[in-house]
Design a protein around this motif. Structure first.
Motif, PDB file in Angstrom:
ATOM      1  N   PHE A 205       0.860  -1.187   0.000  1.00 50.25           N
ATOM      2  CA  PHE A 205       0.000   0.000   0.000  1.00 50.25           C
ATOM      3  C   PHE A 205       0.898   1.239   0.000  1.00 50.25           C
ATOM      4  CE2 PHE A 205      -2.268  -3.489   2.043  1.00 50.25           C
ATOM      5  CZ  PHE A 205      -3.417  -3.540   1.269  1.00 50.25           C
ATOM      6  N   TRP A 305      -7.084  -0.057  -6.139  1.00 55.18           N
ATOM      7  CA  TRP A 305      -8.350   0.662  -5.949  1.00 55.18           C
ATOM      8  C   TRP A 305      -8.171   1.834  -4.986  1.00 55.18           C
ATOM      9  CZ3 TRP A 305     -12.606   0.765  -8.733  1.00 55.18           C
ATOM     10  CH2 TRP A 305     -12.899  -0.324  -9.564  1.00 55.18           C
ATOM     11  N   TYR A 306      -7.455   1.596  -3.887  1.00 49.11           N
ATOM     12  CA  TYR A 306      -7.183   2.692  -2.959  1.00 49.11           C
ATOM     13  C   TYR A 306      -6.441   3.827  -3.661  1.00 49.11           C
ATOM     14  CZ  TYR A 306      -8.109  -0.406   1.109  1.00 49.11           C
ATOM     15  OH  TYR A 306      -8.674  -1.235   2.037  1.00 49.11           O
ATOM     16  N   VAL A 312     -11.846   7.523   0.217  1.00 46.83           N
ATOM     17  CA  VAL A 312     -12.385   6.247   0.681  1.00 46.83           C
ATOM     18  C   VAL A 312     -13.327   6.531   1.851  1.00 46.83           C
ATOM     19  CG1 VAL A 312     -11.825   4.061   1.839  1.00 46.83           C
ATOM     20  CG2 VAL A 312     -10.439   4.852  -0.081  1.00 46.83           C
ATOM     21  N   VAL A 324      -8.880  -0.854   6.728  1.00 46.30           N
ATOM     22  CA  VAL A 324      -9.165  -0.217   5.434  1.00 46.30           C
ATOM     23  C   VAL A 324      -8.744   1.249   5.458  1.00 46.30           C
ATOM     24  CG1 VAL A 324     -11.060   0.610   3.982  1.00 46.30           C
ATOM     25  CG2 VAL A 324     -10.996  -1.781   4.685  1.00 46.30           C
ATOM     26  N   GLU A 327      -4.877   1.443   5.322  1.00 47.88           N
ATOM     27  CA  GLU A 327      -4.392   1.028   4.007  1.00 47.88           C
ATOM     28  C   GLU A 327      -4.644   2.109   2.967  1.00 47.88           C
ATOM     29  OE1 GLU A 327      -5.105  -3.787   4.712  1.00 47.88           O
ATOM     30  OE2 GLU A 327      -6.540  -2.598   3.552  1.00 47.88           O
ATOM     31  N   ALA A 328      -5.837   2.708   3.012  1.00 45.04           N
ATOM     32  CA  ALA A 328      -6.165   3.767   2.055  1.00 45.04           C
ATOM     33  C   ALA A 328      -5.235   4.964   2.222  1.00 45.04           C
ATOM     34  CB  ALA A 328      -7.624   4.186   2.229  1.00 45.04           C
ATOM     35  N   CYS A 331      -1.884   4.677   0.788  1.00 48.89           N
ATOM     36  CA  CYS A 331      -1.901   4.866  -0.668  1.00 48.89           C
ATOM     37  C   CYS A 331      -2.105   6.334  -1.045  1.00 48.89           C
ATOM     38  CB  CYS A 331      -2.997   4.014  -1.296  1.00 48.89           C
ATOM     39  SG  CYS A 331      -2.681   2.233  -1.194  1.00 48.89           S
ATOM     40  N   THR A 333      -4.647   8.320  -0.047  1.00 47.72           N
ATOM     41  CA  THR A 333      -6.054   8.652  -0.265  1.00 47.72           C
ATOM     42  C   THR A 333      -6.712   9.061   1.049  1.00 47.72           C
ATOM     43  OG1 THR A 333      -6.150   7.057  -2.071  1.00 47.72           O
ATOM     44  CG2 THR A 333      -8.249   7.823  -1.170  1.00 47.72           C
ATOM     45  N   VAL A 335      -9.563   9.751   3.907  1.00 50.21           N
ATOM     46  CA  VAL A 335     -10.644   8.875   4.355  1.00 50.21           C
ATOM     47  C   VAL A 335     -11.709   9.684   5.083  1.00 50.21           C
ATOM     48  CG1 VAL A 335     -11.232   6.947   5.880  1.00 50.21           C
ATOM     49  CG2 VAL A 335      -9.114   6.874   4.551  1.00 50.21           C
TER      50      VAL A 335
END
Length: 420
Positions: A205, A305-306, A312, A324, A327-328, A331, A333, A335
């Motif tokens: 990630f 995807w992330y 997210v 989740v 992990e997002a 990457c 991203t 949340v």
């Protein structure tokens, strides 16, 4: 010296694909922690219930990690709530693993979730080794935060968790909030509860690759991609994401040209009873043209995807931690998540993401819309999200877990000697 650990994960195998059935963050936790321990020269044997007659009884998941598939009840068709009646068979085969080896084969037992904890209390007594237990979720907490359509956890689970708290040498809580819940709701001894955050694989990630990920997944370069990833069940509240998307399109019709809502995951728990609930909802709200349902994917694909997502959303009714979310952020991203359980630790509110009180889709729409439409805001949060996630590496989790193991071994030794 710690040489060999029995890791108990009765109801779900760490080899199963997270995001489908009962497989989720706990599967990732067990396998990644085991990998870290094995890299430090500690052998790990994981015991999980066999779910197919075609599974080999023993699998080497990685060097130093063996997974035992234990026959316990019918291979197929059992739901998680059916498993307590099969624990006697599971206990028998776990104990047999020690009988067939030299005495003292295992130095410690680490159990995950209450079903495994019940097995762990028996192994602790029979093998005379310390028991460390990680709850992951707790019945009293879940019952206080039930989603519509979810069933309350049974009283038998509550009694089982209370017994584990009383007998375990050490308890590992994912967050300070979970530690507080163990002490206040389950009367855990404060000195027996340690906080160890789960980790994230920072090699899988990673940030800085949104364009490449979108190209790989067939997502338009200029898309406003809203992502939900996880098991499809009321507890995880994917319906809130769809309703929030409908609200945003109502308030900002121009967003429809770019909005893509991706729901990645498989049905689980009570979600199995209504397999078409989300597709029906998107059609009823008239946004089926922007919603994309994606079956459960491998971790490497989930990382894509992330990375591809603009934001997210994790609107769960309860999360012991929320892998989740971490992990997002790893990457790059941002949340938007519910202010519940471990998500308050996993997301730095106003820095790496936004925490929302409650589960009103209008509140989520208000939090999501700026991140989907303001590139500068998203970019600023993206950099902070990466920095926030970097403090959650699995190596840190393993180091802290090893300290808990050492405390449990010392406490068990002195306690047994005092009561001998």
């Amino acid at each position: 010296m710690l040489k060999r650990i029995a890791m108990l994960s009765a109801h779900t195998s760490p080899l199963e694909q997270p995001g489908d059935g009962d497989a989720g963050g706990m599967n990732v936790y067990v396998l990644e922690l085991s990998r870290q321990l094995a890299s430090r020269g500690i052998e790990v044997e994981i015991f999980t219930r066999a779910t197919s007659r075609h599974q080999p009884q023993l699998v080497e998941a990685a060097p130093g990690i063996l997974v035992h598939h234990v026959p316990a009840g019918p291979f197929e068709g059992l739901q998680k709530n059916d498993l307590p009646s099969q624990l006697c068979s599971f206990v028998r085969d776990v104990l047999r693993a020690e009988v067939e080896r030299e005495p003292g084969h295992f130095d410690l037992v680490h159990s995950h979730y209450w079903l495994s904890g019940q097995v762990g209390t028996v192994a602790r007594e029979r093998w005379n080794v310390p028991l460390v237990h990680t709850m992951h979720t707790m019945a009293k907490v879940k019952n206080a935060m039930l989603a519509d359509g979810d069933d309350a956890e049974p009283i038998g689970r509550i009694y089982g968790e209370e017994e584990i708290v009383r007998l375990a040498d050490r308890l590992i809580a994912n967050t300070m909030e979970e530690r507080r819940e163990l002490i206040e709701l389950y009367d855990a001894e404060p000195e027996h509860v340690a906080v160890v955050h789960p980790g994230v694989d920072l090699e899988v990630f990673r940030a800085g690759r949104q364009a490449a990920a979108r190209s790989l997944l067939g997502i338009p370069e200029d898309a406003a991609l809203l992502l939900f990833a996880g098991r499809i069940q009321p507890l995880k509240a994917p319906d809130v994401v769809i309703e929030a998307a409908a609200r945003m399109l109502h308030d900002d019709p121009a967003l429809r040209e770019r909005l893509v809502v991706a729901i990645v995951g498989g049905a689980s728990g009570s979600g199995l009873d209504r397999p078409t609930a989300l597709t029906d909802l998107s059609e009823r709200l008239g946004i089926q043209d922007v919603v994309r349902f994606v079956p459960t994917v491998a971790q490497s694909d989930l990382a894509d995807w992330y990375a591809a997502a603009s934001v997210v959303c994790v609107p769960s009714h309860n999360e012991s931690f929320g892998l989740v979310a971490i992990e997002a952020q790893a990457c790059g991203t941002p949340v938007v998540a519910a202010r519940v359980g471990g998500l308050s630790t996993a997301v730095s509110d106003g820095v790496s993401g936004i925490l929302v009180d409650g589960h009103d889709p209008r509140d989520y729409a208000a939090a999501l819309h700026p991140l989907l439409t303001d590139p500068e805001l998203r970019e600023a949060m993206s950099h902070k999200a990466v920095r926030h996630a970097e403090s959650f590496g699995w190596d840190v989790t393993a180091d802290r877990t090893l300290k808990v193991y050492a405390e449990a071994i010392e406490w068990h030794r002195t306690h047994v000697e005092k009561n001998a």
